[in-house]
Scaffold this motif. Structure first.
Motif, PDB file in Angstrom:
ATOM      1  N   THR A 189     -13.332 -28.334  -4.424  1.00 25.02           N
ATOM      2  CA  THR A 189     -12.677 -27.071  -4.756  1.00 25.02           C
ATOM      3  C   THR A 189     -11.400 -27.353  -5.524  1.00 25.02           C
ATOM      4  O   THR A 189     -10.642 -28.261  -5.172  1.00 25.02           O
ATOM      5  CB  THR A 189     -12.332 -26.291  -3.467  1.00 25.02           C
ATOM      6  N   LEU A 190     -11.172 -26.599  -6.569  1.00 28.55           N
ATOM      7  CA  LEU A 190      -9.901 -26.652  -7.298  1.00 28.55           C
ATOM      8  C   LEU A 190      -9.047 -25.463  -6.897  1.00 28.55           C
ATOM      9  O   LEU A 190      -9.529 -24.319  -6.881  1.00 28.55           O
ATOM     10  CB  LEU A 190     -10.135 -26.605  -8.810  1.00 28.55           C
ATOM     11  N   MET A 191      -7.789 -25.701  -6.590  1.00 27.84           N
ATOM     12  CA  MET A 191      -6.813 -24.628  -6.410  1.00 27.84           C
ATOM     13  C   MET A 191      -5.898 -24.640  -7.624  1.00 27.84           C
ATOM     14  O   MET A 191      -5.211 -25.632  -7.897  1.00 27.84           O
ATOM     15  CB  MET A 191      -6.000 -24.809  -5.132  1.00 27.84           C
ATOM     16  N   THR A 192      -5.898 -23.536  -8.355  1.00 27.74           N
ATOM     17  CA  THR A 192      -5.076 -23.431  -9.555  1.00 27.74           C
ATOM     18  C   THR A 192      -4.504 -22.028  -9.651  1.00 27.74           C
ATOM     19  O   THR A 192      -4.682 -21.205  -8.735  1.00 27.74           O
ATOM     20  CB  THR A 192      -5.909 -23.798 -10.804  1.00 27.74           C
ATOM     21  N   THR A 193      -3.818 -21.737 -10.742  1.00 27.53           N
ATOM     22  CA  THR A 193      -3.243 -20.417 -10.923  1.00 27.53           C
ATOM     23  C   THR A 193      -4.189 -19.536 -11.731  1.00 27.53           C
ATOM     24  O   THR A 193      -5.096 -20.006 -12.415  1.00 27.53           O
ATOM     25  CB  THR A 193      -1.863 -20.514 -11.588  1.00 27.53           C
ATOM     26  N   ARG A 194      -3.963 -18.241 -11.650  1.00 27.34           N
ATOM     27  CA  ARG A 194      -4.910 -17.244 -12.151  1.00 27.34           C
ATOM     28  C   ARG A 194      -5.305 -17.420 -13.619  1.00 27.34           C
ATOM     29  O   ARG A 194      -6.487 -17.252 -13.959  1.00 27.34           O
ATOM     30  CB  ARG A 194      -4.330 -15.842 -11.911  1.00 27.34           C
ATOM     31  N   PRO A 195      -4.389 -17.757 -14.555  1.00 30.19           N
ATOM     32  CA  PRO A 195      -4.802 -17.809 -15.959  1.00 30.19           C
ATOM     33  C   PRO A 195      -5.886 -18.830 -16.268  1.00 30.19           C
ATOM     34  O   PRO A 195      -6.570 -18.709 -17.285  1.00 30.19           O
ATOM     35  CB  PRO A 195      -3.496 -18.171 -16.686  1.00 30.19           C
ATOM     36  N   PHE A 196      -6.065 -19.835 -15.404  1.00 27.10           N
ATOM     37  CA  PHE A 196      -6.982 -20.926 -15.715  1.00 27.10           C
ATOM     38  C   PHE A 196      -8.214 -20.946 -14.817  1.00 27.10           C
ATOM     39  O   PHE A 196      -9.072 -21.813 -14.968  1.00 27.10           O
ATOM     40  CB  PHE A 196      -6.238 -22.265 -15.614  1.00 27.10           C
ATOM     41  N   ALA A 197      -8.319 -19.984 -13.915  1.00 27.30           N
ATOM     42  CA  ALA A 197      -9.407 -20.007 -12.939  1.00 27.30           C
ATOM     43  C   ALA A 197     -10.767 -19.825 -13.604  1.00 27.30           C
ATOM     44  O   ALA A 197     -11.724 -20.550 -13.290  1.00 27.30           O
ATOM     45  CB  ALA A 197      -9.180 -18.935 -11.870  1.00 27.30           C
ATOM     46  N   ALA A 198     -10.893 -18.859 -14.511  1.00 26.47           N
ATOM     47  CA  ALA A 198     -12.197 -18.601 -15.131  1.00 26.47           C
ATOM     48  C   ALA A 198     -12.649 -19.784 -15.972  1.00 26.47           C
ATOM     49  O   ALA A 198     -13.839 -20.143 -15.970  1.00 26.47           O
ATOM     50  CB  ALA A 198     -12.125 -17.334 -15.985  1.00 26.47           C
ATOM     51  N   MET A 199     -11.733 -20.402 -16.694  1.00 24.83           N
ATOM     52  CA  MET A 199     -12.092 -21.571 -17.484  1.00 24.83           C
ATOM     53  C   MET A 199     -12.565 -22.706 -16.582  1.00 24.83           C
ATOM     54  O   MET A 199     -13.628 -23.294 -16.805  1.00 24.83           O
ATOM     55  CB  MET A 199     -10.893 -22.039 -18.329  1.00 24.83           C
ATOM     56  N   MET A 200     -11.800 -23.001 -15.548  1.00 25.91           N
ATOM     57  CA  MET A 200     -12.114 -24.148 -14.716  1.00 25.91           C
ATOM     58  C   MET A 200     -13.344 -23.909 -13.843  1.00 25.91           C
ATOM     59  O   MET A 200     -13.974 -24.867 -13.388  1.00 25.91           O
ATOM     60  CB  MET A 200     -10.910 -24.532 -13.858  1.00 25.91           C
ATOM     61  N   ALA A 201     -13.718 -22.652 -13.640  1.00 27.16           N
ATOM     62  CA  ALA A 201     -14.947 -22.364 -12.904  1.00 27.16           C
ATOM     63  C   ALA A 201     -16.179 -22.835 -13.669  1.00 27.16           C
ATOM     64  O   ALA A 201     -17.250 -23.014 -13.072  1.00 27.16           O
ATOM     65  CB  ALA A 201     -15.051 -20.871 -12.612  1.00 27.16           C
TER      66      ALA A 201
END
Length: 295
Positions: free
Chosen positions: A35-47
């Motif tokens: 699981t990656l925990m990141t901030t909202r602007p990059f969540a869709a890309m990293m998914a």
């Protein structure tokens, strides 16, 4: 099944610099649920990245926001192994919130603590490599496969042999921007087509410079293909330049004294360094000097 958490917030350039680490963690834990925990602007890309099975959004609640911190605690619990690639004062506090699992990072008391006294003298990539080496990963980290980071650019009508100009930077850091008039002068003397990339807020810069203005017109995936197809990229210390270098596009990166490339410069897939030009104040960096540095 082993459950692994990786923590990496933004900005965009920080995410890109961590790509090699993300890939190495996946290779080290091939059968784990990561699981990656990141901030909202990059969540869709990293998914969409092949390295993670799940992406959590860290809303970074204020510490006095007890309900928000309780939700964060719930997100952090239940992992067998955590790689804190953020290593900020904030993320170090997550160690206790997570229940003190096996932890790689700089949090006091963690099992795989990076205690290198020289770590803050290293570039972000070397800091990450040293941390992951202490967790048992082999160096150098291999170049990550970024084939997943691709979008449809067929409607953008990109010309053959174009170069990319990146005139923006964080809005609150104007000292990191080469003046737009310098970009205009550089563009006027080019004997090749060029495109301008950036955020929607930087579309006005693109309009001033001319060429094909793609600022605000691409998502992360399309931006990657625009940069991948370019003959070279020239720009400020900002996220798209990190992505250009990570994709192997020849880069000329412009730095003022507002940031130090020794710690934060873009890096090529194999860890190599792009061409870097520096001036105490970017207004003093001559157009001719940048033109001469172009590949």
């Amino acid at each position: 099944m082993t459950r692994v958490l990786v923590i990496r917030h933004g900005a965009f350039g920080d995410i890109v610099l961590a790509f090699a680490g993300f890939a190495a963690i996946r290779a080290h834990h091939p059968r784990a649920h990561i699981t990656l925990m990141t901030t909202r602007p990059f969540a869709a890309m990293m998914a969409q990245a092949p390295w993670f099975d799940e992406v959590l959004i860290d809303d970074k609640p204020d510490w006095w926001n007890l309900a928000g911190v309780w939700r964060l605690r719930g997100q952090l619990r239940g992992f067998d192994m955590v790689y804190d690639l953020q290593n900020s004062g904030r993320s170090c506090r997550y160690f206790a919130l997570a229940g003190r699992p096996v932890w790689s990072g700089t949090a006091k008391g963690c099992a795989l603590r990076d205690t290198n006294p020289a770590r803050m003298t290293l570039h972000a990539r070397e800091r990450m490599e040293a941390q992951l080496a202490q967790a048992g990963m082999a160096l150098p980290l291999p170049a990550p496969d970024l084939g997943w980071l691709s979008g449809d650019v067929s409607d953008l009508e990109l010309p053959t042999g174009y170069m990319v100009l990146v005139p923006g930077a964080a809005p609150h850091r104007p000292e990191k921007r080469w003046p737009v008039d310098h970009f205009k002068a550089l563009a006027a003397g080019l004997n090749r087509p060029f495109v301008v990339v950036g955020s929607r807020a930087e579309a006005g810069l693109g309009a001033e410079i001319g060429g094909i203005n793609l600022a605000g017109r691409t998502d992360f995936f399309q931006l990657a293909d625009v940069l991948r197809g370019a003959a070279c990229a020239v720009g400020n210390d900002t996220g798209p330049m990190h992505l250009a270098a990570a994709l192997g596009t020849p880069c000329v990166s412009l730095f003022s004294n507002a940031s130090d490339p020794a710690y934060s410069a873009p890096r090529y897939p194999d860890g190599g360094w792009p061409r870097i030009l520096r001036a105490p104040h970017l207004a003093g960096l001559a157009v001719a000097q940048v033109r001469e540095a172009l590949p």
